[in-house]
Design an enzyme around this catalytic site. Structure first.
Site, PDB file in Angstrom:
ATOM      1  N   ASP A  55       0.809  -1.230  -0.101  1.00 52.59           N
ATOM      2  CA  ASP A  55      -0.112   0.018   0.076  1.00 52.59           C
ATOM      3  C   ASP A  55       0.757   1.311  -0.241  1.00 52.59           C
ATOM      4  OD1 ASP A  55      -2.098   2.017   0.820  1.00 52.59           O
ATOM      5  OD2 ASP A  55      -2.465   0.720   1.793  1.00 52.59           O
ATOM      6  N   TYR A 147      -7.045  16.201  -8.370  1.00 52.38           N
ATOM      7  CA  TYR A 147      -5.769  15.012  -8.857  1.00 52.38           C
ATOM      8  C   TYR A 147      -5.104  16.273  -9.399  1.00 52.38           C
ATOM      9  CZ  TYR A 147      -5.206  11.541 -11.757  1.00 52.38           C
ATOM     10  OH  TYR A 147      -4.349  10.323 -13.237  1.00 52.38           O
ATOM     11  N   LYS A 151      -0.669  15.843 -10.122  1.00 49.33           N
ATOM     12  CA  LYS A 151      -0.096  15.022 -11.223  1.00 49.33           C
ATOM     13  C   LYS A 151       0.765  16.479 -11.010  1.00 49.33           C
ATOM     14  CE  LYS A 151      -1.226  11.297 -11.333  1.00 49.33           C
ATOM     15  NZ  LYS A 151      -0.949   9.713 -11.541  1.00 49.33           N
TER      16      LYS A 151
HETATM   17  N1  LIG Z   1      -6.668   5.944 -17.179  1.00 53.57           N
HETATM   18  C1  LIG Z   1      -6.633   6.989 -17.417  1.00 53.57           C
HETATM   19  O1  LIG Z   1      -7.068   7.649 -18.364  1.00 53.57           O
HETATM   20  C2  LIG Z   1      -4.924   7.875 -16.345  1.00 53.57           C
HETATM   21  C3  LIG Z   1      -4.813   8.305 -17.375  1.00 53.57           C
HETATM   22  C4  LIG Z   1      -4.141   9.907 -16.933  1.00 53.57           C
HETATM   23  C5  LIG Z   1      -2.977   9.448 -16.173  1.00 53.57           C
HETATM   24  N2  LIG Z   1      -3.119   7.834 -15.382  1.00 53.57           N
HETATM   25  C6  LIG Z   1      -2.598   7.293 -13.863  1.00 53.57           C
HETATM   26  O2  LIG Z   1      -1.928   5.899 -14.847  1.00 53.57           O
HETATM   27  C7  LIG Z   1      -2.174   5.521 -12.745  1.00 53.57           C
HETATM   28  C8  LIG Z   1      -2.682   3.786 -13.769  1.00 53.57           C
HETATM   29  O3  LIG Z   1      -4.149   4.235 -13.606  1.00 53.57           O
HETATM   30  P1  LIG Z   1      -5.341   3.435 -13.750  1.00 53.57           P
HETATM   31  O4  LIG Z   1      -5.326   4.070 -14.933  1.00 53.57           O
HETATM   32  O5  LIG Z   1      -4.330   2.002 -14.292  1.00 53.57           O
HETATM   33  O6  LIG Z   1      -6.277   2.700 -12.958  1.00 53.57           O
HETATM   34  P2  LIG Z   1      -6.230   1.685 -12.228  1.00 53.57           P
HETATM   35  O7  LIG Z   1      -6.383   0.407 -13.496  1.00 53.57           O
HETATM   36  O8  LIG Z   1      -7.521   2.437 -11.882  1.00 53.57           O
HETATM   37  O9  LIG Z   1      -5.021   1.634 -11.306  1.00 53.57           O
HETATM   38  C9  LIG Z   1      -4.923   1.283 -10.291  1.00 53.57           C
HETATM   39  C10 LIG Z   1      -3.647   0.828  -9.861  1.00 53.57           C
HETATM   40  O10 LIG Z   1      -2.626   1.670  -8.664  1.00 53.57           O
HETATM   41  C11 LIG Z   1      -3.298   0.902  -7.438  1.00 53.57           C
HETATM   42  N3  LIG Z   1      -3.183   1.930  -6.501  1.00 53.57           N
HETATM   43  C12 LIG Z   1      -3.900   2.432  -5.727  1.00 53.57           C
HETATM   44  N4  LIG Z   1      -3.990   2.348  -4.602  1.00 53.57           N
HETATM   45  C13 LIG Z   1      -3.057   2.446  -4.240  1.00 53.57           C
HETATM   46  C14 LIG Z   1      -2.103   2.496  -3.035  1.00 53.57           C
HETATM   47  N5  LIG Z   1      -2.833   2.928  -1.971  1.00 53.57           N
HETATM   48  N6  LIG Z   1      -1.322   1.296  -2.985  1.00 53.57           N
HETATM   49  C15 LIG Z   1      -1.362   0.811  -3.565  1.00 53.57           C
HETATM   50  N7  LIG Z   1      -1.440   0.457  -5.119  1.00 53.57           N
HETATM   51  C16 LIG Z   1      -2.436   1.782  -4.951  1.00 53.57           C
HETATM   52  C17 LIG Z   1      -4.006  -0.123  -7.635  1.00 53.57           C
HETATM   53  O11 LIG Z   1      -4.054  -1.238  -7.210  1.00 53.57           O
HETATM   54  P3  LIG Z   1      -4.596  -1.760  -6.174  1.00 53.57           P
HETATM   55  O12 LIG Z   1      -6.464  -1.819  -6.021  1.00 53.57           O
HETATM   56  O13 LIG Z   1      -4.410  -3.299  -5.434  1.00 53.57           O
HETATM   57  O14 LIG Z   1      -3.969  -1.315  -4.709  1.00 53.57           O
HETATM   58  C18 LIG Z   1      -4.120  -0.365 -10.049  1.00 53.57           C
HETATM   59  O15 LIG Z   1      -3.113  -1.512  -9.857  1.00 53.57           O
HETATM   60  C19 LIG Z   1      -1.757   5.888 -12.180  1.00 53.57           C
HETATM   61  O16 LIG Z   1      -1.624   7.183 -11.937  1.00 53.57           O
HETATM   62  C20 LIG Z   1      -2.958   7.196 -12.857  1.00 53.57           C
HETATM   63  O17 LIG Z   1      -3.108   8.775 -12.148  1.00 53.57           O
HETATM   64  C21 LIG Z   1      -4.103   6.831 -15.478  1.00 53.57           C
END
Ligand SMILES: NC(=O)c1ccc[n+]([C@@H]2O[C@H](COP(=O)([O-])OP(=O)(O)OC[C@H]3O[C@@H](n4cnc5c(N)ncnc54)[C@H](OP(=O)(O)O)[C@@H]3O)[C@@H](O)[C@H]2O)c1
Length: 271
Positions: A55, A147, A151
């Site tokens: 975490d 958010y 970032k």
């Molecule tokens: N999807 C988009 O459009 C987008 C755009 C720009 C940036 N991002 C960035 O990309 C990254 C990944 O996001 P995603 O889109 O792949 O979303 P996602 O599918 O919801 O994945 C998020 C990941 O982060 C982990 N996580 C969240 N809180 C955590 C914590 N406290 N400790 C450890 N792990 C944690 C979750 O794992 P657990 O739940 O197992 O802990 C999950 O594996 C994020 O930083 C997000 O801000 C995403």
């Protein structure tokens, strides 16, 4: 600067879903020894990746997971600090507890991970730190101010970190995704105050955002970019990945007068 190659050890945070899972699986398929982390390490199977519980909002949990990898492998050659989530709500109404929790995971979680891996990288005179920011960290998104702020903060962290660590052979960069199809949209926490004067505008704006996310880019695109970056000798400060029109918008931000850019964003985001 030494590059990171197949056979090297890579730690990916937030590897149980979405972008992190895609990156971890792609790197494993390319021959890297990949450790993925999340709070739910037994969640969906991640092919070829060793999943560990971690975490990022918990000091002890981050230290334990990094120690486990170092004990097993003797080194961590690269880290992708990817774990994160988003909250949505008007600035005026966002509970302080939600704002702090957002920073605790997205910013301090990244900082904790970097601090945990740096001593080993510094001593061995090589390493690669890739931080997952967002295009929302280049141009703020209405009703997602907290958010966006996390970032934006990561951009500053990495700019300074590069200068502090280059003498030790450590390469750092921010990867800035635009909208991608992941679990991010469903995981978003919304703060709603009954009768809020912002409700209508927030509903419109979030509707646009969520539709873009659901039709967003394939996470594989970022996975391929990350693998290319690991093999690069010299990294730029930032790399965008995602829909072309969003990359174009970020370039326009650099050249347009700020009020013109804001006018376009307000029109697009329906605020
Ligand atoms: N999807 C988009 O459009 C987008 C755009 C720009 C940036 N991002 C960035 O990309 C990254 C990944 O996001 P995603 O889109 O792949 O979303 P996602 O599918 O919801 O994945 C998020 C990941 O982060 C982990 N996580 C969240 N809180 C955590 C914590 N406290 N400790 C450890 N792990 C944690 C979750 O794992 P657990 O739940 O197992 O802990 C999950 O594996 C994020 O930083 C997000 O801000 C995403």
């Amino acid at each position: 600067m030494k590059t990171t190659q197949a056979g090297d050890v890579v730690l990916v945070t937030g590897a149980t879903s979405g972008l992190g899972k895609a990156c971890a699986e792609h790197l494993a398929a390319c021959g890297y020894r990949v450790y993925g982390t999340g709070r739910r390490p037994s969640a969906p199977e991640t092919a070829g990746v060793t999943l560990l519980a971690m975490d990022v909002s918990d000091d002890g949990s981050v230290k334990d997971a990094v120690r486990t990898v170092l004990d097993r492998e003797g080194r961590i050659d690269a880290v992708l600090c990817n774990a994160g989530y988003g909250i949505a709500g008007p600035v005026e109404e966002t509970p302080m507890s939600e704002a702090k929790a957002q920073f605790e995971t997205n910013f301090f979680g990244t900082l904790r991970t970097i601090q945990a891996v740096l001593p080993d990288m510094r001593r061995s005179g090589r390493g690669c730190i890739l931080v997952v920011g967002s295009m929302a960290g280049l141009a703020a998104v209405p009703f997602q101010a907290m958010y966006s702020a996390t970032k934006f903060a990561l951009e500053g962290l990495v700019e300074a970190l590069r200068l502090e660590t280059r003498a030790f052979g450590i390469r750092c960069a921010v990867v800035e995704p635009g909208d991608h199809r992941t679990g991010f949209t469903e995981a978003r926490r919304k703060t709603a105050v009954p009768g809020s004067p912002y409700a209508e505008a927030m509903g419109r704006s979030l509707g646009v955002m969520e539709a873009e996310e659901r039709n967003g880019a394939d996470p594989q695109e970022m996975a391929r970019l990350v693998e290319r970056l690991l093999r690069k000798r010299r990294l730029r400060v930032r790399y965008m990945v995602g829909p072309g029109f969003q990359k174009l918008a970020m370039m326009l931000k650099r050249i347009l007068p700020s009020r013109t850019f804001e006018w376009i964003i307000a029109l697009y985001d329906k605020v």
